[in-house]
Design a protein around this motif. Structure first.
Motif, short mmCIF file in Angstrom:
data_model
loop_
_atom_site.label_atom_id
_atom_site.label_comp_id
_atom_site.label_asym_id
_atom_site.label_seq_id
_atom_site.Cartn_x
_atom_site.Cartn_y
_atom_site.Cartn_z
N CYS A 58 0.10 3.87 -2.45
CA CYS A 58 -0.88 4.95 -2.21
C CYS A 58 -0.22 6.23 -1.69
O CYS A 58 -0.83 7.29 -1.75
CB CYS A 58 -1.95 4.49 -1.21
SG CYS A 58 -2.83 3.01 -1.73
N CYS A 91 -11.48 4.48 -2.09
CA CYS A 91 -10.69 3.95 -3.22
C CYS A 91 -10.65 2.40 -3.26
O CYS A 91 -10.10 1.76 -2.37
CB CYS A 91 -9.26 4.48 -3.13
SG CYS A 91 -8.26 3.92 -4.50
N CYS A 107 0.68 6.86 -6.21
CA CYS A 107 -0.64 7.19 -6.77
C CYS A 107 -0.75 8.68 -7.05
O CYS A 107 -0.65 9.50 -6.13
CB CYS A 107 -1.75 6.76 -5.81
SG CYS A 107 -3.38 7.22 -6.42
N CYS A 160 -8.97 8.32 0.08
CA CYS A 160 -8.11 7.12 0.06
C CYS A 160 -8.59 6.12 1.13
O CYS A 160 -8.52 4.92 0.92
CB CYS A 160 -6.66 7.49 0.34
SG CYS A 160 -6.01 8.76 -0.75
N GLY A 220 -3.56 10.40 -4.96
CA GLY A 220 -3.42 10.51 -3.51
C GLY A 220 -2.89 11.87 -3.07
O GLY A 220 -3.21 12.35 -1.98
N SER A 232 0.20 2.94 4.66
CA SER A 232 0.72 3.27 3.32
C SER A 232 2.18 3.73 3.39
O SER A 232 2.69 4.27 2.41
CB SER A 232 -0.14 4.35 2.67
OG SER A 232 0.07 5.57 3.34
N ARG A 239 0.82 -1.21 0.00
CA ARG A 239 0.00 0.00 0.00
C ARG A 239 0.86 1.26 0.00
O ARG A 239 0.35 2.38 -0.07
CB ARG A 239 -0.96 0.00 1.17
CG ARG A 239 -2.17 0.84 0.83
CD ARG A 239 -3.21 0.96 1.89
NE ARG A 239 -4.29 1.81 1.36
CZ ARG A 239 -5.25 2.31 2.08
NH1 ARG A 239 -5.32 2.05 3.36
NH2 ARG A 239 -6.17 3.07 1.52
N ASN A 266 -4.44 -2.73 -2.76
CA ASN A 266 -3.08 -2.44 -2.27
C ASN A 266 -2.93 -2.83 -0.80
O ASN A 266 -1.84 -3.21 -0.37
CB ASN A 266 -2.75 -0.96 -2.45
CG ASN A 266 -2.53 -0.59 -3.90
OD1 ASN A 266 -2.19 -1.44 -4.72
ND2 ASN A 266 -2.74 0.67 -4.24
N THR A 267 -4.03 -2.73 -0.05
CA THR A 267 -4.01 -3.16 1.35
C THR A 267 -3.70 -4.65 1.41
O THR A 267 -2.92 -5.11 2.25
CB THR A 267 -5.37 -2.86 2.02
OG1 THR A 267 -5.59 -1.46 1.95
CG2 THR A 267 -5.38 -3.29 3.47
N GLY A 303 -7.12 1.04 -3.44
CA GLY A 303 -6.49 1.08 -2.12
C GLY A 303 -6.75 -0.21 -1.37
O GLY A 303 -5.88 -0.71 -0.65
#
Lengths: 149, 384
Positions: free
Chosen positions: B162, B267, B166, B263, B169, B321, B159, B273-274, B270
């Motif tokens: 992010c 998102c 990104c 975010c 972001g 992140s 993440r 990405n987590t 996101g």
């Protein structure tokens, strides 16, 4: 065990560094490789389907695409057929289309480019009407709505 | 005294900081100039030098001051602004408008962005095609390049993408820094699960309709990129939704809460990405021996990734992140960038140096093109 964890963590971290370092110099070749994968093509619902056949006219060519009914798992009940006029287009277009090439005309397209007026006259029950009619960089595109047989 | 403690943790001497900056200096020089700067266009050359010097100065300061978030945020926000500027100017040049028409859709000329990726997955598996009217390869923001950029970055940074990659972001991040203190302090952190619900919803609706529904109906960043031409009631409703979401989640709420609310709450990428935070080698660690449970870190975390329970448990949640805000604010240097498998408190400087190198290389090269273009355009505008 603790040492193995530490060493493998650090090795993985260095691999992440290598991933980022090769990313930008290799971006073009990675992108080309990805683009060659079988699923890397635009869905026909957006791209308009493959060309089925074309009529060469006086100063332009009419390309008739294959009808698009694509759904996630199976074909949908409603779809469209896309027509592309390419080249030097006349101001007024009137073409009779047999999109399924069964010998019977399916619809007539009347297009007045200057007024951006498009009229579809259905000659078959499968034709539902006009979906899209837009100017394009290569000429003009019309999508005509269809019902599945 | 408190400030000194914070800085002392990671700050290096001037010479050592220069030494650490040298590899980034060389790599960014090669990538920005192609190894051979173009002297034929003075405005371009100046833009390149300013970008190059600015980026390396930020990286140097990260080492020299020991602070991460402050300098990351400067580059991150500039990236967001310049990317939007570049994208909008490209789009306006192509179409004379920020809005796209049916012609652009029919000709598959819509620039692709990484937020579409979650919606592509199921249709790609079942229909073997991409449900987006863009270009597969070649052209501006093509699908293949954007997917590769995101994929590599999310594997390496999780993440961290992010906060280090990104280009949307930075808008949230920027607005969340406008006020010094939040007006609205109590927000339930259970909202951080919302992106997973939205991810599921957009993946399913996109699969059913074969339309990227998030982009079509929700994405607030259409306000700073491109949007559908308003021609009928449906397109007017869509415009109303994205303007409201941009105003609410990207501007107003970040200003009053000092959190990155878009975010955190909206998102869908996101959320993916987590999940990829589970595989990335880099993390943020809490050294329980040093932590005095002052909970300053939980207050400043912009993504609700640190709760009191997390701090008491001595771990940072998967929502992190890796922006470095908690690391910078900790008065006891108890929080630090770490590597998975390595115990908290060990290899602190090594982990931070390696993480900063990886993430900074990514954001600097990724953002360089749009920042150079923006500075060049501004210079040309001033000169003319």
């Amino acid at each position: 065990m603790k040492k193995i964890k530490i060493i493998s963590g650090i090795i993985w971290a260095f691999m992440a560094l290598i991933i980022i370092l090769i990313l930008f110099p290799g971006l073009n070749s990675f992108s080309v490789a990805l683009s060659k994968l079988p699923f890397m093509k635009i869905n026909p619902n957006f791209a308009g389907g493959d060309a089925a056949f074309s009529y060469v006219q006086e100063r332009c060519t009419l390309v008739v695409r294959k009808p698009v009914f694509d759904g996630l798992l199976s074909e949908r009940k409603h779809g469209f057929v896309q027509l592309d006029w390419r080249g030097e287009l006349p101001d007024v277009i009137s073409d009779t289309i047999d999109f399924d090439r069964d010998g019977g005309s399916d619809f007539v397209v009347n297009l007045k480019r200057n007024d951006a007026v498009t009229v579809i006259n259905p000659l078959s029950d499968l034709v539902t009407g006009l979906n899209v009619s837009v100017p394009t960089s290569y000429g003009w595109t019309v999508r005509v709505g269809l019902k599945r047989e | 005294m408190e400030k000194e403690l914070v800085i002392n943790g990671y700050r290096k001497s001037f010479g050592k900081s220069l030494l650490y900056t040298l590899p980034v200096f060389l790599i960014t020089f090669v990538f920005m100039s192609g190894g051979r700067p173009d002297f034929s266009d003075p405005a371009r050359l100046v833009a390149l030098l300013v970008t190059f010097a600015g980026m390396n100065l930020l990286y140097f300061l990260m080492h020299y001051t020991g602070r991460t978030d402050r300098y990351r945020a400067i580059l991150f926000i500039i990236f967001a602004l310049s990317l939007s500027f570049t994208l909008i100017s490209n789009i306006v040049q192509m179409r004379n408008s920020m809005s796209f028409s049916q012609s652009d859709i029919v000709e598959c000329r819509i620039p692709f962005c990484h937020l579409v990726i979650p919606m592509m997955i199921i249709p790609a598996a079942f229909t073997k095609s991409i449900i987006f009217p863009g270009s597969i390869i070649g052209g501006f923001a093509d699908i293949s390049s954007m997917v590769i950029l995101w994929l590599f970055a999310t594997i390496a940074l999780g993440r961290g993408f992010c906060s280090w990659g990104c280009f949307y972001g930075g808008w949230d991040d920027g607005f969340s820094r406008i006020r010094k203190k939040p007006l609205l302090k109590k927000i339930s952190d259970s909202w951080k699960w919302m992106p997973f619900a939205l991810l599921l919803m957009v993946m399913l609706t996109a699969a059913m309709t074969l339309v990227p529904t998030y982009c079509d109906w929700i994405c607030p960043f259409k306000a700073v990129t491109e949007f559908e031409q308003v021609t009928d009631t449906e397109s007017a409703i869509k415009a109303g939704i994205f303007i409201s979401l941009f105003g609410g989640l990207v501007v107003a709420l970040p200003v009053v809460t000092r959190k990155r609310t878009q975010c955190s709450f909206l998102c869908p990428l996101g959320a993916i990405n987590t999940l990829s935070n589970k595989i990335t080698p880099f993390t943020v660690k809490i050294d329980n021996e040093k932590c005095t449970k002052c909970y300053k870190c939980t207050t400043v975390c912009p993504l609700f990734a640190l709760s009191r329970e997390d701090v008491n448990g001595g771990r940072v949640s998967v929502f992190c992140s890796k922006c470095g805000k908690c690391v910078d604010v900790c008065p006891n240097n108890a929080i630090h960038f770490g590597i998975k498998g390595v115990p908290a408190g060990s290899f602190r400087n090594f982990s931070r140096n390696l993480f900063l190198f990886v993430s900074f290389i990514f954001i600097s090269i990724f953002s360089a093109g749009s920042i150079i273009n923006t500075i060049q355009s501004l210079l040309n505008f001033i000169i003319s």
